[in-house]
Design a protein around this motif. Structure first.
Motif, PDB file in Angstrom:
ATOM      1  N   ARG A 188       0.861  -1.190   0.000  1.00  0.00           N
ATOM      2  CA  ARG A 188       0.000   0.000   0.000  1.00  0.00           C
ATOM      3  C   ARG A 188       0.891   1.232   0.000  1.00  0.00           C
ATOM      4  NH1 ARG A 188      -4.895  -1.762   4.301  1.00  0.00           N
ATOM      5  NH2 ARG A 188      -5.278  -3.751   3.281  1.00  0.00           N
TER       6      ARG A 188
ATOM      7  N   ARG B   6       3.388   0.540  10.287  1.00  0.00           N
ATOM      8  CA  ARG B   6       2.730   0.774   8.994  1.00  0.00           C
ATOM      9  C   ARG B   6       3.801   0.830   7.902  1.00  0.00           C
ATOM     10  NH1 ARG B   6      -0.263   6.103   7.477  1.00  0.00           N
ATOM     11  NH2 ARG B   6      -1.550   5.831   9.328  1.00  0.00           N
ATOM     12  N   TYR B   7       3.703  -0.084   6.962  1.00  0.00           N
ATOM     13  CA  TYR B   7       4.734  -0.218   5.949  1.00  0.00           C
ATOM     14  C   TYR B   7       4.105  -0.154   4.567  1.00  0.00           C
ATOM     15  CZ  TYR B   7       6.523  -2.278  10.208  1.00  0.00           C
ATOM     16  OH  TYR B   7       6.847  -2.488  11.513  1.00  0.00           O
TER      17      TYR B   7
ATOM     18  N   ALA C 166      -7.970 -15.269   6.149  1.00  0.00           N
ATOM     19  CA  ALA C 166      -8.842 -16.424   5.907  1.00  0.00           C
ATOM     20  C   ALA C 166     -10.171 -15.936   5.351  1.00  0.00           C
ATOM     21  CB  ALA C 166      -9.054 -17.189   7.203  1.00  0.00           C
TER      22      ALA C 166
ATOM     23  N   ARG D 274     -14.388  -0.115   9.421  1.00  0.00           N
ATOM     24  CA  ARG D 274     -13.460  -0.733   8.468  1.00  0.00           C
ATOM     25  C   ARG D 274     -13.125   0.212   7.321  1.00  0.00           C
ATOM     26  NH1 ARG D 274     -10.731  -3.508   9.449  1.00  0.00           N
ATOM     27  NH2 ARG D 274     -10.606  -5.034   7.804  1.00  0.00           N
TER      28      ARG D 274
ATOM     29  N   TYR E  56     -16.029  -2.953   0.859  1.00  0.00           N
ATOM     30  CA  TYR E  56     -16.914  -4.053   0.451  1.00  0.00           C
ATOM     31  C   TYR E  56     -17.711  -4.715   1.569  1.00  0.00           C
ATOM     32  CZ  TYR E  56     -12.372  -6.428   1.334  1.00  0.00           C
ATOM     33  OH  TYR E  56     -11.187  -6.843   1.851  1.00  0.00           O
TER      34      TYR E  56
ATOM     35  N   VAL F 117      -4.557  -5.007  14.839  1.00  0.00           N
ATOM     36  CA  VAL F 117      -3.725  -6.124  14.386  1.00  0.00           C
ATOM     37  C   VAL F 117      -4.513  -7.108  13.525  1.00  0.00           C
ATOM     38  CG1 VAL F 117      -2.049  -5.981  16.266  1.00  0.00           C
ATOM     39  CG2 VAL F 117      -4.094  -7.389  16.561  1.00  0.00           C
TER      40      VAL F 117
ATOM     41  N   GLY G  57      -8.452  -7.400  11.148  1.00  0.00           N
ATOM     42  CA  GLY G  57      -9.738  -6.812  10.795  1.00  0.00           C
ATOM     43  C   GLY G  57     -10.451  -7.677   9.777  1.00  0.00           C
TER      44      GLY G  57
ATOM     45  N   GLY H  97     -14.736  -9.172   8.339  1.00  0.00           N
ATOM     46  CA  GLY H  97     -16.189  -9.118   8.371  1.00  0.00           C
ATOM     47  C   GLY H  97     -16.770  -9.755   7.119  1.00  0.00           C
TER      48      GLY H  97
ATOM     49  N   GLY I 193     -14.586 -13.062   6.265  1.00  0.00           N
ATOM     50  CA  GLY I 193     -13.187 -13.404   6.508  1.00  0.00           C
ATOM     51  C   GLY I 193     -12.480 -12.302   7.266  1.00  0.00           C
TER      52      GLY I 193
ATOM     53  N   ALA J 163      -8.154 -10.560   8.010  1.00  0.00           N
ATOM     54  CA  ALA J 163      -6.706 -10.683   7.838  1.00  0.00           C
ATOM     55  C   ALA J 163      -6.009 -10.152   9.082  1.00  0.00           C
ATOM     56  CB  ALA J 163      -6.236  -9.938   6.604  1.00  0.00           C
ATOM     57  N   ILE J 164      -5.018 -10.916   9.509  1.00  0.00           N
ATOM     58  CA  ILE J 164      -4.154 -10.469  10.598  1.00  0.00           C
ATOM     59  C   ILE J 164      -2.992  -9.716   9.983  1.00  0.00           C
ATOM     60  CG2 ILE J 164      -2.432 -11.310  12.255  1.00  0.00           C
ATOM     61  CD1 ILE J 164      -4.364 -13.433  13.122  1.00  0.00           C
TER      62      ILE J 164
HETATM   63  P1  HAM Z   1      -7.396  -4.392   6.490  1.00  0.00           P
HETATM   64  O1  HAM Z   1      -7.970  -3.955   7.790  1.00  0.00           O
HETATM   65  O2  HAM Z   1      -7.212  -3.361   5.455  1.00  0.00           O
HETATM   66  O3  HAM Z   1      -8.321  -5.553   5.958  1.00  0.00           O
HETATM   67  O4  HAM Z   1      -6.001  -5.081   6.753  1.00  0.00           O
HETATM   68  C1  HAM Z   1      -5.898  -6.140   7.667  1.00  0.00           C
HETATM   69  C2  HAM Z   1      -4.758  -5.890   8.634  1.00  0.00           C
HETATM   70  O5  HAM Z   1      -3.552  -5.683   7.908  1.00  0.00           O
HETATM   71  C3  HAM Z   1      -4.921  -4.636   9.468  1.00  0.00           C
HETATM   72  O6  HAM Z   1      -5.710  -4.880  10.596  1.00  0.00           O
HETATM   73  C4  HAM Z   1      -3.491  -4.318   9.840  1.00  0.00           C
HETATM   74  O7  HAM Z   1      -3.098  -5.051  10.979  1.00  0.00           O
HETATM   75  C5  HAM Z   1      -2.698  -4.819   8.656  1.00  0.00           C
HETATM   76  N1  HAM Z   1      -2.243  -3.709   7.804  1.00  0.00           N
HETATM   77  C6  HAM Z   1      -2.982  -2.969   6.962  1.00  0.00           C
HETATM   78  N2  HAM Z   1      -2.208  -2.042   6.356  1.00  0.00           N
HETATM   79  C7  HAM Z   1      -0.969  -2.198   6.827  1.00  0.00           C
HETATM   80  C8  HAM Z   1       0.300  -1.545   6.595  1.00  0.00           C
HETATM   81  N3  HAM Z   1       0.422  -0.555   5.724  1.00  0.00           N
HETATM   82  N4  HAM Z   1       1.381  -1.972   7.292  1.00  0.00           N
HETATM   83  C9  HAM Z   1       1.275  -2.992   8.175  1.00  0.00           C
HETATM   84  N5  HAM Z   1       0.129  -3.647   8.425  1.00  0.00           N
HETATM   85  C10 HAM Z   1      -0.980  -3.264   7.767  1.00  0.00           C
HETATM   86  C11 HAM Z   1      -8.075  -6.261   4.804  1.00  0.00           C
HETATM   87  O8  HAM Z   1      -7.069  -6.169   4.145  1.00  0.00           O
HETATM   88  C12 HAM Z   1      -9.167  -7.231   4.447  1.00  0.00           C
HETATM   89  N6  HAM Z   1      -8.797  -7.896   3.189  1.00  0.00           N
HETATM   90  C13 HAM Z   1      -9.413  -8.229   5.552  1.00  0.00           C
HETATM   91  C14 HAM Z   1     -10.531  -9.162   5.207  1.00  0.00           C
HETATM   92  C15 HAM Z   1     -10.425 -10.421   4.768  1.00  0.00           C
HETATM   93  N7  HAM Z   1     -11.814  -8.876   5.247  1.00  0.00           N
HETATM   94  C16 HAM Z   1     -12.525  -9.935   4.860  1.00  0.00           C
HETATM   95  N8  HAM Z   1     -11.687 -10.879   4.535  1.00  0.00           N
END
Ligand code: HAM
Length: 415
Positions: free
Chosen positions: A107, A115-116, A124, A257, A261, A280, A282, A284, A301, A303-304
């Motif tokens: 990102r 944050r990287y 999952a 969130r 989506y 850490v 998130g 839904g 689902g 992601a950690i």
């Molecule tokens: P998200 O909250 O955007 O959700 O990212 C999930 C996790 O990734 C965040 O809680 C955070 O811990 C970590 N994260 C996000 N951005 C960064 C960053 N720049 N550097 C380090 N860690 C980061 C999703 O990505 C969804 N795809 C989750 C999901 C799966 N929802 C349904 N299924």
């Protein structure tokens, strides 16, 4: 000197051992819950990410035109890819599909602690089981993972984005304008959300009621106060969470969130020791399949944020002892050098982790090197011992030495 790009990191051997150790724990927990691993490309067609979120998302991702003129993006997350893969290849697979993944995401963010621009997600998805127990299963897996990693202090909060979406619709905000407003509410940027709401004709009392919803937070006692379909659904969800023995869950209707989506239950795990970037995990339930031209299918689902949760473990001072080498093989002199390699090769074939002197060091220096590698034993190969079909092994902790016959060597080293 050429530097790394901003927001990226190198991982040295100690750190990689630590990362693999925790990754393995997450993998085991996922498998123990009946999830199976998948892997999707690190780059995708950019439209996979703009289809739902609109072209503005391009500001936040790494996207470029490849040599064939195609619009390509490094994945900012993996959910969209998993749903694309589901539509492409798995629609006739038995349901529900329970899939997990681990890998890099990218990102274009302002880098800071936790944050990287390149980071790792362990995520999952459950596809095709449209029930509250499916959301409970996703939350249960996330909770089991955080527990298995050993994080001591964390907060798990659950909400339902359908409540705010419904409220915005009732106030006359068009569905495609809701995303931008929700993003502001996610960051609690009320000053920026208010003019957006006004621009869609929402009156001040309507704005107040939306903001009030985002402030509803507390324990399970709130369940009886949340009305409508989302309220019914949340009550059902909490019964299944209860059955799973997950009771330390807060209700927070301000859980919005960042991604566009989500349509149903949403949840987050926070590690307070991390300060500003404390989220850490998130996830839904969400609607994506239709957006990509597939059939409507329930999916949920999470992601950690793997790097973040490791940072939290570090802050909590969890000790990690890397795996040690079983043995370091060293010759006492030139005449047994080749035999040392023969012995090392045999031990490796027998399943031990073994290093051997490659620098033609004198014995005392080689012994120092053995200590530096952290090997549990040094195997000292001398011609007198060899003549008797034996070698000397030295316990590197106690300094104790003993003569061991070659055929019993592997067993002695693994004792
Ligand atoms: P998200 O909250 O955007 O959700 O990212 C999930 C996790 O990734 C965040 O809680 C955070 O811990 C970590 N994260 C996000 N951005 C960064 C960053 N720049 N550097 C380090 N860690 C980061 C999703 O990505 C969804 N795809 C989750 C999901 C799966 N929802 C349904 N299924």
């Amino acid at each position: 000197m050429i530097q790394r790009p901003r927001g990226t990191r190198d991982f040295l051997p100690e750190e990689m051992e630590r990362r693999r150790h925790y990754e393995q724990i997450l993998r085991q927990v996922a498998c123990s819950h009946g999830f199976r691993e998948v892997s999707t490309p690190i780059f995708e067609n950019t439209e996979l990410f703009t289809a739902k979120s609109g072209p503005n998302i391009v500001e936040e991702i790494y996207s470029f035109e490849d040599k064939g003129g195609r619009e390509i993006a490094l994945r900012p997350e993996v959910t969209a890819s998993v749903i694309r893969m589901f539509i492409n290849e798995m629609t006739s697979a038995p349901r529900p599909l329970k899939l997990f993944y681990f890998g890099q995401c990218f990102r274009y963010e302002r880098p800071q602690s936790g944050r990287y621009r390149e980071f790792y997600q362990f995520g999952a998805e459950i596809i095709g089981a449209p029930n509250a127990e499916t959301d409970a299963e996703a939350i249960a897996l996330a909770a089991a993972m955080v527990e298995a990693l050993g994080l001591r202090e964390y907060d798990l909060k659950v909400g339902h984005i359908g409540i705010l979406r419904g409220q915005l619709a009732e106030l006359g905000v068009p569905a495609d304008a809701a995303g931008e407003i929700l993003q502001k509410l996610d960051k609690k940027l009320y000053d920026e959300a208010a003019p957006l709401l006004r621009s869609h004709g929402v009156q001040e009392d309507g704005i107040e009621s939306v903001f009030a919803t985002t402030q509803v937070a507390g324990g399970k006692e709130l369940l009886s106060e949340i009305g409508g379909e989302p309220g019914r659904y949340l009550n059902e969800l909490f019964r299944f969470l209860d059955a799973y023995g997950i009771d330390d869950v807060a209700i927070d209707l301000g859980t919005v969130r960042g991604l566009d989506y989500y349509t149903g239950v949403v949840f987050e795990v926070e590690a307070p020791c991390l300060g500003a970037e404390k989220q850490v995990c998130g996830g839904g339930s969400y609607t994506l399949s239709e957006v990509f031209g597939g059939e409507p299918v329930f999916s949920t689902g999470f992601a950690i944020g793997f790097d973040r949760i490791l940072l939290a473990l570090e802050r909590e001072e969890h000790a990690f002892d890397g795996k040690k080498l079983d043995a370091y093989v060293l010759p006492t002199g030139e005449e047994t050098r080749e035999e040392s390699f023969r012995i090392a090769a045999r031990l490796r074939r027998e399943g031990l982790s073994v290093d051997v002197d490659l620098m033609r060091r004198k014995m005392s220096k080689a012994m120092k090197q053995a200590a530096a590698t952290g090997a549990r034993f040094a195997v000292i190969v001398g011609s007198k011992d060899l003549a008797e079909g034996a070698v000397t092994i030295r316990d590197m902790d106690s300094g104790e030495q003993s003569l061991v016959p070659l055929e019993g060597l592997a067993k002695a080293l693994s004792a």
